[in-house]
Motif scaffolding. Sequence first.
Motif, PDB file in Angstrom:
ATOM      1  N   LEU A 323      50.437  80.973 -15.737  1.00  0.00           N
ATOM      2  CA  LEU A 323      50.933  82.142 -16.450  1.00  0.00           C
ATOM      3  C   LEU A 323      49.863  83.214 -16.603  1.00  0.00           C
ATOM      4  O   LEU A 323      50.140  84.399 -16.493  1.00  0.00           O
ATOM      5  CB  LEU A 323      51.450  81.732 -17.832  1.00  0.00           C
ATOM      6  CG  LEU A 323      52.703  80.862 -17.870  1.00  0.00           C
ATOM      7  CD1 LEU A 323      52.989  80.418 -19.301  1.00  0.00           C
ATOM      8  CD2 LEU A 323      53.895  81.608 -17.301  1.00  0.00           C
ATOM      9  N   GLY A 324      48.633  82.800 -16.898  1.00  0.00           N
ATOM     10  CA  GLY A 324      47.602  83.744 -17.284  1.00  0.00           C
ATOM     11  C   GLY A 324      46.758  84.313 -16.170  1.00  0.00           C
ATOM     12  O   GLY A 324      46.018  85.272 -16.388  1.00  0.00           O
ATOM     13  N   GLN A 325      46.830  83.732 -14.976  1.00  0.00           N
ATOM     14  CA  GLN A 325      45.992  84.225 -13.882  1.00  0.00           C
ATOM     15  C   GLN A 325      46.344  85.668 -13.538  1.00  0.00           C
ATOM     16  O   GLN A 325      47.479  86.113 -13.704  1.00  0.00           O
ATOM     17  CB  GLN A 325      46.152  83.335 -12.658  1.00  0.00           C
ATOM     18  CG  GLN A 325      47.556  83.324 -12.079  1.00  0.00           C
ATOM     19  CD  GLN A 325      47.662  82.467 -10.838  1.00  0.00           C
ATOM     20  OE1 GLN A 325      46.884  82.632  -9.897  1.00  0.00           O
ATOM     21  NE2 GLN A 325      48.612  81.548 -10.829  1.00  0.00           N
ATOM     22  N   GLY A 326      45.341  86.391 -13.038  1.00  0.00           N
ATOM     23  CA  GLY A 326      45.546  87.794 -12.716  1.00  0.00           C
ATOM     24  C   GLY A 326      46.656  88.033 -11.725  1.00  0.00           C
ATOM     25  O   GLY A 326      47.364  89.050 -11.798  1.00  0.00           O
ATOM     26  N   ALA A 327      46.850  87.095 -10.789  1.00  0.00           N
ATOM     27  CA  ALA A 327      47.910  87.250  -9.789  1.00  0.00           C
ATOM     28  C   ALA A 327      49.288  87.238 -10.417  1.00  0.00           C
ATOM     29  O   ALA A 327      50.238  87.800  -9.854  1.00  0.00           O
ATOM     30  CB  ALA A 327      47.805  86.145  -8.738  1.00  0.00           C
ATOM     31  N   LEU A 331      48.782  91.554 -11.369  1.00  0.00           N
ATOM     32  CA  LEU A 331      49.197  92.037 -10.040  1.00  0.00           C
ATOM     33  C   LEU A 331      50.617  92.603 -10.026  1.00  0.00           C
ATOM     34  O   LEU A 331      50.858  93.633  -9.370  1.00  0.00           O
ATOM     35  CB  LEU A 331      49.058  90.910  -9.015  1.00  0.00           C
ATOM     36  CG  LEU A 331      49.379  91.236  -7.559  1.00  0.00           C
ATOM     37  CD1 LEU A 331      48.512  90.402  -6.608  1.00  0.00           C
ATOM     38  CD2 LEU A 331      50.852  90.994  -7.217  1.00  0.00           C
ATOM     39  N   PRO A 332      51.587  91.999 -10.724  1.00  0.00           N
ATOM     40  CA  PRO A 332      52.946  92.561 -10.691  1.00  0.00           C
ATOM     41  C   PRO A 332      53.029  94.001 -11.180  1.00  0.00           C
ATOM     42  O   PRO A 332      53.870  94.766 -10.700  1.00  0.00           O
ATOM     43  CB  PRO A 332      53.740  91.614 -11.610  1.00  0.00           C
ATOM     44  CG  PRO A 332      53.006  90.314 -11.521  1.00  0.00           C
ATOM     45  CD  PRO A 332      51.558  90.703 -11.438  1.00  0.00           C
ATOM     46  N   ILE A 333      52.184  94.389 -12.130  1.00  0.00           N
ATOM     47  CA  ILE A 333      52.187  95.773 -12.607  1.00  0.00           C
ATOM     48  C   ILE A 333      51.854  96.716 -11.458  1.00  0.00           C
ATOM     49  O   ILE A 333      52.531  97.721 -11.235  1.00  0.00           O
ATOM     50  CB  ILE A 333      51.179  95.945 -13.763  1.00  0.00           C
ATOM     51  CG1 ILE A 333      51.592  95.092 -14.963  1.00  0.00           C
ATOM     52  CG2 ILE A 333      51.051  97.412 -14.158  1.00  0.00           C
ATOM     53  CD1 ILE A 333      50.576  95.088 -16.090  1.00  0.00           C
TER      54      ILE A 333
END
Length: 386
Positions: A323-327, A331-333
């Motif tokens: 849940l918390g990883q940057g990907a 990344l979705p933003i």
Amino acid sequence: RAKRQSARYVTMKADGASVEDIEKAFNTKMEMTVYTSEGEVDTMMTPMDSIKHYKQFLRAGFMCMDAETGYVKAYVGGIDYRYFQYDMCTQGRRQVGSTIKPYLYALAMENGWSPCDVAPNVQQTYVLPDGKTWTPRNGSKTHYGEMVTLKWALAQSNNWISAWLMNQMSPTALVRLIHDFGVLNKDIHPSLSLCLGSCDISVAEMVAAYTAFPKKGVRRNPVYITHIEDSDGNIVAEFTPRVKEVISEDAAYKMVTLMKGVMDGGTGIRMRYKYNINAPMGGKTGTTNDNSDGWFIGYTPNLTFGAWVGGEERDIHFNSMALGQGANAALPIAAIFLKKVYEDSRLGYSPEETFDIPVDFDPCADALASDELIEVESVGLDELAN
């Protein structure tokens, strides 16, 4: 902590209110208007509950620049300034995690390395100058014990290779390069662990720094205002981007090769398979300890953009890396933003744009010769693991 820092607490304390009176004030319901994801809501709530309510919101910062002109095309400092009066784009700095690794790899490329050079993919323990030891962890044991290329290592955000590479370089030189990239935080200390992103940097600084990669090693400062006019429409001031050569063209071309690998087969690949954005792109994801900060900084040939997601307090964090990883968090933003940019032809940006790299450029032309690789391998993986 938030209660003690609130205006209500500070005012009551300054007026000589007792501890009992302060506690009663914070735990007595009152009429108030609070922010929700659906808009403002009038409710009855205690001041203490309102503090807890606002802590539940994830914060975010986002910025996009035209990599050529430096013009800021999009800027989001937070959720709603009326209720969250802290700018997480330029004012706030948070630990950057693995988004710092391109600076380390850029330092290596400047010192004659190439994306095809290899390193031992094993966990090692390093002795620090003060006599203590440091053993970095890694999220995966894929290809453990093998010699792997630097391109693969950055694409997988491999911590062991970053630590090994940092040990070949100078932490002081990395700090100097980070500042050359435009990072203003002077409280960055040279250490081996710096290669994993233990320092604090703002979204705006990261986005501006990454403009150097698609633009032949020349960084652009953000331009927020192009010109100022008086009441009669006369231009009284004009602003152009300040530029600085941070790394050589050759190193920048190599970095584009490395960071395209992140997007095409590494931690940023969901930009391709989940959001179906296949434009030429480089980038890097980042996640900090306990999944407190999620990062993604990326660039196309003409746009550079970045997002951070996290809690208001550093000890607010996700329970899992998934849940918390940057990907997943940041990344979705950038992906949703980029899809909207490409869908609007009036903006003038196209997924067909390509990086300005000579067609005959070979990023691996300077890779170690075979006899040099044998010398590296002769150290012995068992010895390195110990």
